[in-house]
Enzyme design. Sequence first.
Site, PDB file in Angstrom:
ATOM      1  CB  ILE A  65      -4.224  -5.552 -14.960  1.00  0.00           C
ATOM      2  CG1 ILE A  65      -4.117  -4.969 -16.367  1.00  0.00           C
ATOM      3  CG2 ILE A  65      -3.038  -5.136 -14.088  1.00  0.00           C
ATOM      4  CD1 ILE A  65      -4.592  -3.529 -16.463  1.00  0.00           C
ATOM      5  CB  CYS A  66      -3.815  -9.972 -11.393  1.00  0.00           C
ATOM      6  SG  CYS A  66      -2.660 -11.236 -11.945  1.00  0.00           S
ATOM      7  NE  ARG A  67       1.428 -10.630  -5.998  1.00  0.00           N
ATOM      8  CZ  ARG A  67       2.662 -11.124  -5.925  1.00  0.00           C
ATOM      9  NH1 ARG A  67       3.690 -10.338  -5.765  1.00  0.00           N
ATOM     10  NH2 ARG A  67       2.864 -12.425  -5.993  1.00  0.00           N
ATOM     11  CG  MET A  93      -0.638  -4.116 -11.122  1.00  0.00           C
ATOM     12  SD  MET A  93      -0.677  -2.776 -12.350  1.00  0.00           S
ATOM     13  CE  MET A  93      -0.403  -1.338 -11.297  1.00  0.00           C
TER      14      MET A  93
END
Length: 102
Positions: A65-67, A93
Amino acid sequence: MEQIKIITPEELEKKIENEEELNLVDVREDEEVAQGMIPGAKHIRMGEIPERLNEFDKDKEYIFICRSSRRSENVCYYMQEQGYKVRNMIGGMLEWKGEIVL
């Protein structure tokens, strides 16, 4: 290069609600995770992944997961090349509507 498996934020939210055993890894920077992470996610900055490979198990699948899902995609390619089972949460996110913990 083999295609990276993906998971949508909605699919991930359902798995969390169903209490499935998941291995979530948030690869964002410290100041980004300070604004909230998905409950149960482990924070390992993208740049630290290579030196922390010993924390991963080749028998498990990891969801990165990242932005926005761009960095996590890069991490997925790297991890897959090392022989790990990975999925990228697309949209990152920015698209996550579920619960977050600070």
